[in-house]
Design an enzyme around this catalytic site. Structure first.
Site, PDB file in Angstrom:
ATOM      1  N   GLY A  64       8.473  40.594  32.619  1.00  0.00           N
ATOM      2  CA  GLY A  64       9.892  40.902  32.803  1.00  0.00           C
ATOM      3  C   GLY A  64      10.686  40.721  31.529  1.00  0.00           C
ATOM      4  O   GLY A  64      10.145  40.775  30.433  1.00  0.00           O
ATOM      5  N   CYS A  93       6.893  33.783  23.333  1.00  0.00           N
ATOM      6  CA  CYS A  93       7.069  35.166  23.776  1.00  0.00           C
ATOM      7  C   CYS A  93       8.358  35.358  24.586  1.00  0.00           C
ATOM      8  O   CYS A  93       9.426  35.419  23.992  1.00  0.00           O
ATOM      9  CB  CYS A  93       5.832  35.650  24.512  1.00  0.00           C
ATOM     10  SG  CYS A  93       5.722  37.443  24.455  1.00  0.00           S
ATOM     11  N   LEU A  94       8.288  35.383  25.924  1.00  0.00           N
ATOM     12  CA  LEU A  94       9.525  35.492  26.708  1.00  0.00           C
ATOM     13  C   LEU A  94      10.461  34.350  26.313  1.00  0.00           C
ATOM     14  O   LEU A  94      11.688  34.520  26.284  1.00  0.00           O
ATOM     15  CB  LEU A  94       9.190  35.408  28.205  1.00  0.00           C
ATOM     16  CG  LEU A  94      10.316  35.724  29.178  1.00  0.00           C
ATOM     17  CD1 LEU A  94      10.645  37.215  29.178  1.00  0.00           C
ATOM     18  CD2 LEU A  94       9.951  35.293  30.601  1.00  0.00           C
ATOM     19  N   HIS A 184       1.172  34.946  21.013  1.00  0.00           N
ATOM     20  CA  HIS A 184       0.622  33.956  21.954  1.00  0.00           C
ATOM     21  C   HIS A 184      -0.284  32.963  21.227  1.00  0.00           C
ATOM     22  O   HIS A 184      -1.453  33.257  20.973  1.00  0.00           O
ATOM     23  CB  HIS A 184      -0.145  34.665  23.076  1.00  0.00           C
ATOM     24  CG  HIS A 184       0.757  35.202  24.138  1.00  0.00           C
ATOM     25  ND1 HIS A 184       0.638  34.899  25.467  1.00  0.00           N
ATOM     26  CD2 HIS A 184       1.846  36.016  24.041  1.00  0.00           C
ATOM     27  CE1 HIS A 184       1.592  35.504  26.162  1.00  0.00           C
ATOM     28  NE2 HIS A 184       2.328  36.191  25.311  1.00  0.00           N
ATOM     29  N   GLU A 186      -1.721  30.483  22.346  1.00  0.00           N
ATOM     30  CA  GLU A 186      -2.782  29.950  23.218  1.00  0.00           C
ATOM     31  C   GLU A 186      -3.893  30.954  23.463  1.00  0.00           C
ATOM     32  O   GLU A 186      -4.881  30.631  24.118  1.00  0.00           O
ATOM     33  CB  GLU A 186      -2.157  29.519  24.551  1.00  0.00           C
ATOM     34  CG  GLU A 186      -1.892  30.622  25.579  1.00  0.00           C
ATOM     35  CD  GLU A 186      -0.811  31.632  25.200  1.00  0.00           C
ATOM     36  OE1 GLU A 186      -0.117  31.420  24.192  1.00  0.00           O
ATOM     37  OE2 GLU A 186      -0.674  32.648  25.905  1.00  0.00           O
TER      38      GLU A 186
HETATM   39  N1  GLN Z   1       4.167  37.633  26.923  1.00  0.00           N
HETATM   40  C1  GLN Z   1       5.437  37.615  27.229  1.00  0.00           C
HETATM   41  O1  GLN Z   1       6.066  36.591  27.415  1.00  0.00           O
HETATM   42  C2  GLN Z   1       6.073  38.941  27.414  1.00  0.00           C
HETATM   43  C3  GLN Z   1       7.561  38.918  27.389  1.00  0.00           C
HETATM   44  C4  GLN Z   1       8.172  40.212  27.874  1.00  0.00           C
HETATM   45  N2  GLN Z   1       7.878  40.406  29.265  1.00  0.00           N
HETATM   46  C5  GLN Z   1       7.664  41.368  27.037  1.00  0.00           C
HETATM   47  O2  GLN Z   1       6.838  42.118  27.519  1.00  0.00           O
HETATM   48  O3  GLN Z   1       8.041  41.527  25.926  1.00  0.00           O
END
Ligand code: GLN
Ligand code: ISJ
Length: 748
Positions: A64, A93-94, A184, A186
């Site tokens: 999202g 990320c998000l 990421h 991780e």
């Molecule tokens: N890996 C994520 O946290 C993705 C964040 C966000 N949903 C995006 O696609 O950019």
């Protein structure tokens, strides 16, 4: 001064590899404990007073968008914490996107989204990148942020790429102790920017806390459970230590070396040709399969059937069906309790099955654990759990040609002796093996409803839209084919046509996880190449998952070298596989804790009609954890449906797929296999299979039809070409369809 026993709060924005981040956190921050909360579990008001028990917060990734309240939950309030409530936060990320958005940055969509792809991240070599060399980082994002100059946030890392231009990869806040990365850390394939960066974050966080005079308040046991759950989870419903098996539960077994006797012949000896009887065969029909398990069922053998949503389980034995109320338990606890009472310990450890449940679990059985409500409201007509308790079995070691004839029934030596004698006679007799009925192809009055090409491609396009919008990183889209054969045709021969169909499938597409499961009303025939999960017997069970992602057709000129280049050498195929590896690591970390390894990453394996890209992930309970003798089935329960059949992140992907696919998947894309009385288990993914449900209450009439369903599909990523995905689905479908004598055109 370092903070001792730091406590980290990890905010989970719904199952996007959260447990992988928790494991990375424990590797990077010495002695820390990690508490996980869902981003919509608590209001900021109820969390605020308890923040003093924590040293820092990790804000995890998620599907999202950070500007959608439902997707981001409490996270956006964290960036507004003030004064005494303030504490160091690291976003992923998000998490980065939310920090940027709340700090004056803007959000946009990438031109070319990045899911499971590795980029070299440029960085300032300072701050969280202090002393960090090259960073090769895995990315899972569709959205990205821009950082205004002169604002409150500053860029620490970035990627400049042809397709997207400048993409922000790491930021920090100027005045507040907030850092974040877009990639990421991780992921199993992130190199240089994982532990290294979190170690730096932790040292900066401690420095900030010292300077601000902030201390972590000693833990108050009375708030346990009020701020998330401590990870690794202590699963309270589990019995960590099993009581010793009853001395009455004993395995009687004899082994005999009869390499000339194949599983087919043994099944016929055991009565497989009688269509109305139940029968189970898990057949290692090709390498790397080794053991075939054949049940010798009694008319009274217990069949357990359960439909998701029901409050009771059906117990079928002979002509009697009773039902048992589940009460406060779920079906898994019911099965585990039953298995505890049947536990056996005296078998030969090198034989994987001594007796136990054999059968299948549907795709939909996994939905309640994921907390996904089914959108299908119709009452279930067929079981999601369909297992039979096998007391007498024959296990064939296809490597050595040895047969193990086994019974867990009391005083059953005479049956074992008789079978040894009969099979020895059979092996030495001149009698030829029965020839399967040749006429299995369809008659003109049979109907075959193949997936519609246009609709399938439209589904792929809709799936891609969800990938572009950031709602999923990968979606395994599937479709069903229905074959309807008039009964009078299938009843031409007096023997089981489903068995003959199985033999045909086995001949045309021999697979390591072939199976013939006739568990009325459902019959499942499989030529699956994919192991979902196996777990060795306790103590110290090792769980192994072997997801397949990446498929190419075998053809002239497609040598191993060519296949390796096309699969292991393709960023698209590797990304597809990597996403599922990260997803499965997350599933496994959720049960076993820290101890998860990837023992094979993207190996190319050869099957009858295809080359596949296969990874192997293994997990074991932490040696310091209390002995958990029931690890295996807990992993099974927590990991369904198989990640390779959903896509990632799992929960959101399953929700999207329910809407994309108008039907339940049922048996297809669930799992089949066994749960052994010694505590081990082995489950395969139900693909390259077909199934039918019979109505046994009536005799087949001249007009009634036998309806087979075949599911097939493939993982869709942002890099997928819709036409190629259609061809791949048809390729997988064909491997089963040809056993009905049908070859679908590759393009139509
Ligand atoms: N890996 C994520 O946290 C993705 C964040 C966000 N949903 C995006 O696609 O950019
Ligand atoms: C969906 C199917 O297969 C799944 C998808 C694969 C892929 O996308 O390459 C490979 C194996 C399975 O995990 C199927 O066979 O129907």
């Amino acid at each position: 001064m370092t903070i001792e026993n730091p406590r980290i709060l990890l905010v989970d924005s719904y199952d996007s590899f959260t447990h992988n981040l928790a494991a990375l956190c424990r590797r990077s921050i010495p002695g820390c404990s990690v508490h996980i909360i869902k981003n919509d579990e608590l209001s900021i008001e109820s969390l605020r007073p308890n923040l003093r028990y924590f040293s820092a917060i990790l804000v995890g990734p998620g599907p999202g968008s950070p500007d959608n309240a439902e997707d981001i939950g409490i996270v956006r309030d964290l960036w507004k914490l003030q004064d005494d409530d303030l504490l160091p936060i690291f976003g992923v990320c998000l998490g980065l996107q939310s920090l940027a958005l709340e700090s004056g940055g803007t959000l946009g969509r990438l031109k070319v989204v990045k899911h499971g792809q590795i980029s070299q991240v440029q960085h300032t070599s300072s701050d969280i990148f202090q002393g960090v060399g090259e960073v090769h980082a895995v990315r899972y994002h569709s959205l990205h942020v821009t950082v205004p100059t002169g604002g409150s946030i500053e860029e620490l890392g970035w990627v400049d790429e042809e397709e997207n231009g400048h993409v922000v990869m790491a930021i920090k806040h100027h005045r507040r102790p907030f850092w974040a990365v877009q990639y990421h850390p991780e992921s199993v394939r992130t190199e240089g920017g994982g532990c290294e960066v979190l170690v730096n974050f932790w040292s900066l966080a401690q420095g900030w806390s010292r300077a601000a005079g902030r201390r972590q308040t000693p833990w108050n046991p009375s708030i346990a459970g009020k701020v998330g759950t401590l990870w690794p989870y202590n699963h309270p419903q589990r019995t960590n230590k099993l009581t010793a098996p009853s001395s009455k539960n004993l395995l009687i077994s004899r082994s005999v070396h009869l390499p000339q006797l194949k599983s087919t012949r043994i099944c016929e000896y055991l009565g497989v040709l009688e269509e109305r009887s139940k029968f189970v065969l898990l057949d290692s029909a090709a390498s790397p399969g080794r053991f075939s398990v054949i049940g010798s069922l009694l008319p009274t053998s217990l069949q357990v059937a359960y439909c998701v949503g029901d409050s009771c389980v059906s117990l079928i034995s002979g002509n009697h069906t009773t039902s048992d109320e589940l009460g406060a338990h779920d079906i898994w606890q019911w099965l585990a309790t039953y298995m505890r009472s049947k536990r056996v310990a005296n078998g030969n450890p090198s034989i994987p099955f001594w007796g136990g449940f054999v059968g299948y679990l549907s795709y939909e059985l996994g939905l309640p654990t994921l907390e996904v409500a089914s959108i299908h409201t119709k009452k279930k007509a067929h079981p999601d759990v369909n297992l039979v308790f096998v007391e007498r079995s024959i296990v064939l070691d296809t490597d050595t040609g040895t047969l193990h004839i086994q019974s867990i029934l009391p005083n059953d030596e005479s049956w074992v002796d008789k079978v040894v004698q009969d099979l020895t006679d059979l092996a030495h007799s001149e009698e030829q093996s029965r020839k399967p009925t040749a006429v299995l192809s369809l008659s003109p009055i049979s109907t075959v409803i193949l997936p519609d090409r246009k609709r399938y491609i439209a589904k792929i396009d809709r799936a891609k839209e969800c990938l572009f919008s950031g709602d999923s990183y990968e979606l395994c889209v599937t479709a069903q084919t229905k074959i309807s054969i008039p009964h009078h045709q299938t009843k031409q021969s007096t023997t089981s046509t489903s068995w003959d169909r199985y033999l045909q499938l086995k001949k045309l597409n021999p697979a390591p996880h072939s199976a013939y499961l006739r568990l009325h009303p459902t019959t499942l025939i499989s030529s699956s190449p994919e192991r979902f999960l196996s777990y060795s017997r306790p103590p110290n069970s090792v769980c192994q998952l072997r997801p397949i992602k990446g498929t190419i057709r075998k053809a002239d000129g497609i040598t191993r070298a060519v296949a390796e280049k096309a699969l292991a050498g393709s960023p698209k195929e590797v990304a597809e596989n990597l996403m599922i590896v990260d997803l499965i690591r997350h599933d496994l970390h959720g049960i076993v804790g820290d101890n998860v390894t990837v023992s094979q990453f993207c190996g190319v394996e050869e099957y009858e009609t295809v080359w596949q890209l296969v990874s192997v992930i293994e997990g074991q309970a932490d040696p310091s954890a209390p002995v958990d003798e029931e690890l295996g089935w807990n992993v099974l329960k927590a990991s369904l449906p198989p990640g390779s059949m959903t896509g990632a992140p799992k929960k959101r992907s399953v929700e999207i797929l329910q809407h994309l696919e108008d039907k339940e998947r049922e048996v297809y894309s669930g799992v089949f296999g066994y749960w052994d009385v010694g505590g081990g288990g082995d489950w395969s993914v139900t693909i390259r299979s077909c199934f039918k449900h019979d109505d046994l209450s009536t005799k087949p009439s001249f007009n009634s039809n036998e309806e087979w369903t075949i599911g097939a599909g493939g993982a869709i990523t942002a890099l997928s070409d819709s036409e190629a995905e259609w061809d791949e689905m048809i390729l997988k479908l064909s491997s089963v369809l040809k056993s009905f004598g049908i070859t679908p055109p590759t393009s139509y």
